[in-house]
Design a protein around this motif. Sequence first.
Motif, PDB file in Angstrom:
ATOM      1  N   GLU A  35       0.806  -1.214   0.000  1.00 14.89           N
ATOM      2  CA  GLU A  35       0.000   0.000   0.000  1.00 14.89           C
ATOM      3  C   GLU A  35       0.843   1.270   0.000  1.00 14.89           C
ATOM      4  O   GLU A  35       0.457   2.276  -0.585  1.00 14.89           O
ATOM      5  N   SER A  36       1.999   1.234   0.672  1.00 13.76           N
ATOM      6  CA  SER A  36       2.910   2.378   0.659  1.00 13.76           C
ATOM      7  C   SER A  36       4.216   1.981   1.341  1.00 13.76           C
ATOM      8  O   SER A  36       4.284   0.973   2.041  1.00 13.76           O
ATOM      9  N   THR A  60       6.842   9.480   1.534  1.00 14.47           N
ATOM     10  CA  THR A  60       5.963   8.328   1.397  1.00 14.47           C
ATOM     11  C   THR A  60       5.920   7.956  -0.077  1.00 14.47           C
ATOM     12  O   THR A  60       5.650   8.804  -0.930  1.00 14.47           O
ATOM     13  N   ILE A  61       6.199   6.694  -0.358  1.00 19.04           N
ATOM     14  CA  ILE A  61       6.208   6.202  -1.735  1.00 19.04           C
ATOM     15  C   ILE A  61       4.915   5.432  -1.967  1.00 19.04           C
ATOM     16  O   ILE A  61       4.598   4.509  -1.215  1.00 19.04           O
ATOM     17  N   GLU A  62       4.194   5.809  -2.995  1.00 17.74           N
ATOM     18  CA  GLU A  62       2.889   5.224  -3.294  1.00 17.74           C
ATOM     19  C   GLU A  62       3.024   4.101  -4.328  1.00 17.74           C
ATOM     20  O   GLU A  62       4.053   3.993  -5.014  1.00 17.74           O
ATOM     21  N   PRO A  63       1.976   3.258  -4.480  1.00 19.70           N
ATOM     22  CA  PRO A  63       2.037   2.083  -5.365  1.00 19.70           C
ATOM     23  C   PRO A  63       2.543   2.288  -6.786  1.00 19.70           C
ATOM     24  O   PRO A  63       3.248   1.416  -7.285  1.00 19.70           O
ATOM     25  N   PRO A  64       2.269   3.384  -7.471  1.00 17.25           N
ATOM     26  CA  PRO A  64       2.816   3.473  -8.834  1.00 17.25           C
ATOM     27  C   PRO A  64       4.346   3.406  -8.876  1.00 17.25           C
ATOM     28  O   PRO A  64       4.920   3.004  -9.879  1.00 17.25           O
ATOM     29  N   ASP A  65       5.009   3.795  -7.787  1.00 17.91           N
ATOM     30  CA  ASP A  65       6.476   3.789  -7.745  1.00 17.91           C
ATOM     31  C   ASP A  65       7.048   2.572  -7.024  1.00 17.91           C
ATOM     32  O   ASP A  65       8.248   2.500  -6.799  1.00 17.91           O
ATOM     33  N   ILE A  66       6.188   1.632  -6.648  1.00 13.23           N
ATOM     34  CA  ILE A  66       6.622   0.399  -5.988  1.00 13.23           C
ATOM     35  C   ILE A  66       6.585  -0.712  -7.032  1.00 13.23           C
ATOM     36  O   ILE A  66       5.536  -1.028  -7.578  1.00 13.23           O
ATOM     37  N   GLU A  67       7.741  -1.273  -7.305  1.00 13.27           N
ATOM     38  CA  GLU A  67       7.864  -2.265  -8.373  1.00 13.27           C
ATOM     39  C   GLU A  67       7.803  -3.680  -7.812  1.00 13.27           C
ATOM     40  O   GLU A  67       8.486  -3.998  -6.846  1.00 13.27           O
ATOM     41  N   GLU A  68       6.970  -4.526  -8.414  1.00 10.20           N
ATOM     42  CA  GLU A  68       7.013  -5.959  -8.113  1.00 10.20           C
ATOM     43  C   GLU A  68       7.972  -6.567  -9.134  1.00 10.20           C
ATOM     44  O   GLU A  68       7.702  -6.591 -10.330  1.00 10.20           O
ATOM     45  N   VAL A  69       9.112  -7.027  -8.640  1.00  7.35           N
ATOM     46  CA  VAL A  69      10.163  -7.545  -9.512  1.00  7.35           C
ATOM     47  C   VAL A  69       9.734  -8.911 -10.033  1.00  7.35           C
ATOM     48  O   VAL A  69       9.366  -9.796  -9.263  1.00  7.35           O
ATOM     49  N   ALA A  70       9.779  -9.073 -11.340  1.00  3.19           N
ATOM     50  CA  ALA A  70       9.378 -10.342 -11.948  1.00  3.19           C
ATOM     51  C   ALA A  70      10.516 -11.348 -11.824  1.00  3.19           C
ATOM     52  O   ALA A  70      11.603 -11.135 -12.357  1.00  3.19           O
ATOM     53  N   LEU A  94      14.716   4.429   8.485  1.00  3.58           N
ATOM     54  CA  LEU A  94      13.844   3.253   8.498  1.00  3.58           C
ATOM     55  C   LEU A  94      12.961   3.319   7.267  1.00  3.58           C
ATOM     56  O   LEU A  94      12.447   4.387   6.925  1.00  3.58           O
ATOM     57  N   ASP A  95      12.788   2.170   6.597  1.00  2.00           N
ATOM     58  CA  ASP A  95      11.782   2.090   5.543  1.00  2.00           C
ATOM     59  C   ASP A  95      10.694   1.150   6.037  1.00  2.00           C
ATOM     60  O   ASP A  95      10.949   0.005   6.356  1.00  2.00           O
ATOM     61  N   VAL A  96       9.502   1.685   6.142  1.00  2.00           N
ATOM     62  CA  VAL A  96       8.353   0.959   6.687  1.00  2.00           C
ATOM     63  C   VAL A  96       7.411   0.631   5.537  1.00  2.00           C
ATOM     64  O   VAL A  96       6.841   1.525   4.911  1.00  2.00           O
ATOM     65  N   TRP A  97       7.277  -0.672   5.261  1.00  2.00           N
ATOM     66  CA  TRP A  97       6.441  -1.156   4.172  1.00  2.00           C
ATOM     67  C   TRP A  97       5.061  -1.502   4.736  1.00  2.00           C
ATOM     68  O   TRP A  97       4.949  -2.352   5.618  1.00  2.00           O
TER      69      TRP A  97
END
Length: 136
Positions: A35-36, A60-70, A94-97
């Motif tokens: 989600e972020s 805060t990084i939102e879903p369009p900039d979060i990549e699911e690596v294939a 800290l990066d909180v997913w």
Amino acid sequence: MSEKERNQNPVAGDLLNLRLFTYNSNHRQSLDSVESVEIYHVDRTAVSEDNPDGLRLVTTIEPPDIEEVADDFGGHYRVQVLLEDMVYPIGEYLDVWNVRFNAEQSGTVTNSFRVISNLWYASDMPIVYDFSYGFR
């Protein structure tokens, strides 16, 4: 600018890859969604009664900039962060997913990284000064 992973001594100006790997029963498995991703600077001077850990939200990084690596296994996510001088000073982060495992379960995963100073040095002696081989 170079591209680095979280444990490769990133410095200001680097492009940093922050990765998350997710597992279910010891097997990598994809999430319903990420989600972020919130990035906090751990600022010891900001410790107060209301903020006992001294956390300051940087971005805060939102879903369009979060990549699911294939890849063949799934469950591999990445965000890329440009470590700009004025935004990411030297220090701990800290990066909180914020993730949704499935329709019923969600949670947070917290990782850390450190931005360090450039490691310049000067010497009159070369890095590799002498190789001595003793063959018998």
